[in-house]
Design an enzyme around this catalytic site. Structure first.
Site, short mmCIF file in Angstrom:
data_model
loop_
_atom_site.label_atom_id
_atom_site.label_comp_id
_atom_site.label_asym_id
_atom_site.label_seq_id
_atom_site.Cartn_x
_atom_site.Cartn_y
_atom_site.Cartn_z
N LYS A 1 0.97 -1.47 -0.07
CA LYS A 1 -0.14 -0.21 -0.33
C LYS A 1 1.07 0.92 0.36
O LYS A 1 1.68 1.21 0.92
CB LYS A 1 -0.58 -0.02 1.27
N ASP B 1 -13.46 2.83 12.31
CA ASP B 1 -13.95 2.65 10.97
C ASP B 1 -14.15 1.22 10.50
O ASP B 1 -14.14 0.61 9.11
CB ASP B 1 -12.92 3.12 10.15
#
Length: 658
Positions: free
Chosen positions: A40, A141
């Site tokens: 990432k 989240d």
């Protein structure tokens, strides 16, 4: 970022998995360890972005790396590495094969998922959150796009970009003060919306939103306007899920509504309590789960199929199969775009994608595999030294080709460790097996079947060394992990529980052993049937425990019933049948019925001599039993003659071994 770029001289970027405004996720090859990973990357930003905003994004990215790397649980995506390369921050993670829950809903045209799937996902997520919260970390989240269901059925939580350490209030305040959105509206808790105190119960609220959506097909508040969604979370009671999904069992509706309580104090106090409520709901509803013995085999993850506890210290494992996985690779965050990855090779045992061998490696890998099979064959033939030498050479080769932490390398180390036991090097075996268990826990997860197999066989060797307290502790831990992973009645769980009973007996804790065996007999009868060999083995243990407690009449009755059943199921000369018949003689002796005992001891000795040979250790032990019984009856001359015969046969056996 250019294709085929080498990040920090190690990670070869192959193709893009996901892309968004702030970054990219790449499928990459870790050239040091020879495995595929997900990388990432946070893109370099231009001057159009406000500097304070960029600082916050970079700090969030670093924070995700630190938080996620500290978590080691099969329900959490593994983070391997983090760093900065030519101004680009990067995070290296395991490459998952499967679909996130948002994609699963899209695949299903936003129809609700099957109730058993909802329940299984709920239980796995709850276990992962319980672990995360124990580490004092709040995700903040949790949403379908951040939850992946892999192809082996494992559910994993991803993306800890805004996770909060409970003690790190100052950092959280600085992030929030920057104006960066901290959560996703459809899954945000009322306290997140109102800038209230956010703790682990906020994650439970978000979990309620996720479960509501996969159970009904839509989030609890599904208005198009984000503000209306936030107001709904803050002020409006959600519709009961059963108004949208009538076949959802009532206990699960109650759990979802309690998770969605506006006041955190009205929610379950923690994920552990939620897990207990889910287990109770499953029990009361009779819902079959992945660990239930009565559930269809296909409900279990693929790596559980055909798994048995095996012969102690055998190092045996099912043959590894390589299959072509056509599932999407997913690294989930708001900015990954949910794009699929191309096809690649997958390893069912690891649960994560593994690299196809490089062009110059297949012959080497195939040759190493063939040589390891040769080692297994030699071990089965009793040629343990040769088997050990070959396994050591294969291990060195696999470490060079695949890396020290590749599952196949660890499999070879497992085989090598328990080969040491077959060579009589039990202490060396224990030391190496501990290292293998630690490595497998780190790479595959502490509850992965390969990890548990190593720990199970390590416990067996600890018992061989007389370290029964250590063995008992190890078996207890394996039994608990297998219960959580497979269910209480799974054969592998029951095998570990059986060894707990053995260990308790060896430690003289007969009353505890008796309780374990009673429970085990009931579980095996329920799962496998009253006449299954493993059920009868548990009953044999029960009878032995009764004897150790001096309850010889009960022990005698149990031994007779088990011997009769074993003879019917296994045959009159089967070793287990003969063990039960010997137990009858032991009980008769303790009850003073020596003449009856002598007849049975003689029958057992004759059978073992006929089947195994006169010089076999088991046959010799039976003749010694017979001689002792003759002594008890005062027939000392016959006893002495038999003792002399046994001694001669032992010398003959020893000479043959040399």
């Amino acid at each position: 970022m250019a294709d085929d770029r080498l990040v920090q001289g190690r990670y070869r970027l192959l193709d893009t998995i996901g892309r968004g405004g702030m970054g990219e996720v790449w499928r990459a090859l870790d050239e040091s360890l020879g495995r595929q990973v997900a990388v990432k990357c946070l893109k370099p930003m231009g001057p159009r972005h406000e500097p304070g905003f960029l600082r916050v994004l970079r700090e969030r990215f670093r924070r995700e790396a630190r938080v996620a790397a500290a978590l080691q649980h099969r329900g959490i995506t593994v983070v391997h590495d983090f760093g900065e390369d030519d101004g680009t921050l990067f995070l290296v993670m395991e490459l998952l094969t499967g679909r996130n829950l948002s994609q699963l809903m899209d695949d299903n045209r936003h129809a609700p998922l099957p109730v058993p799937d909802v329940i299984e996902i709920a239980e796995q997520l709850t276990a992962a959150l319980a672990y995360t919260h124990e580490q004092d970390i709040v995700h903040r989240d949790l949403k379908p796009a951040n939850i992946v269901r892999t192809t082996d059925g494992t559910v994993k939580i991803c993306d800890f970009g805004i996770a909060r350490l409970n003690h790190d209030i100052g950092f959280t305040a600085r992030l929030t003060g920057s104006g960066v959105a901290m959560g996703t509206p459809h899954y945000m808790s009322p306290e997140q919306i109102g800038a209230g105190t956010v703790d682990h119960r906020s994650d439970l609220y978000s979990l309620g939103c996720v479960l509501y959506e996969i159970a009904t097909g839509a989030p609890p508040f599904n208005q198009d306007d984000p503000w209306s969604v936030l107001v709904g979370h803050r002020d409006t009671a959600p519709d009961p899920p059963r108004t949208r999904r009538p076949d959802l069992p009532e206990p699960y509706q109650r759990i979802m509504l309690d998770l969605l309580a506006k006041d955190p104090d009205d929610r379950p106090p923690d994920a552990d309590e939620l897990g207990k409520r889910l287990a109770d709901a499953r029990h009361r509803q009779g819902v079959r789960g992945p660990g239930d013995a009565t559930a269809p085999t296909e409900r279990l993850p693929p790596w559980t199929r055909g798994m048995t506890h095996g012969s102690p210290a055998s190092g045996a494992r099912p043959p590894r199969r390589t299959v072509l996985d056509r599932s999407a690779a997913v690294l989930t965050a708001a900015w990954t775009g949910g794009q699929g990855a191309p096809r690649r090779e997958a390893s069912p045992a690891a649960g994560t994608a593994q690299p196809a061998p490089s062009d110059d490696a297949p012959d080497s890998v195939a040759a190493l595999t063939a040589r390891l099979e040769r080692s297994h064959t030699l071990a089965r033939a009793g040629r343990h030294f040769e088997a050990h030498q070959i396994a050591a050479e294969v291990l060195a080769g696999r470490e060079r080709v695949l890396g020290p932490d590749h599952p196949d390398t660890l499999s070879c180390r497992h085989h090598l460790a328990f080969g040491l036991a077959r060579l009589g090097r039990l202490e060396d075996c224990c030391a190496m097996a501990r290292q293998v268990a630690e490595a497998r826990a780190r790479v595959l997860g502490p509850h992965h079947p390969d990890t548990l197999a190593t720990r199970y066989e390590l416990a067996y060797v600890q018992g061989q060394l007389g370290k029964w307290t250590e063995a008992l502790w190890s078996y207890h831990e394996v039994a608990a992990a297998r219960t959580e992973t497979f269910g209480a009645d799974h054969p592998d769980t029951l095998a570990a529980r059986y060894e707990v009973g053995i260990s308790l007996g060896r430690l003289g804790r007969g009353a505890e052993a008796l309780t374990v065996y009673r429970d085990l007999v009931a579980a095996r009868t329920r799962a496998q049937g009253a006449d299954a060999p493993e059920t009868l083995r548990a009953r044999h243990g029960l009878g032995v425990s009764l004897g150790r407690l001096g309850r010889w009449e009960e022990a005698l009755a149990e031994a007779r019933e088990v011997a009769t059943a074993r003879e019917r199921v296994l045959g009159a000369d089967h070793p287990d049948t003969l063990v039960s018949r010997r137990e009858i003689a032991v009980a008769l002796g303790w009850l003073g019925r020596w003449a009856d005992a002598l007849s049975i001891y003689r029958q057992v000795a004759d059978a073992r001599e006929r089947v195994l040979g006169a010089a076999h250790l088991d046959a010799l032990a039976s003749r010694s039993d017979q001689a002792q019984c003759l002594d008890q009856l005062g027939r000392t001359a016959e006893a002495a003659a038999l003792y002399r015969r046994v001694a001669a046969l032992r010398r003959e056996y020893a000479a043959g071994r040399r």
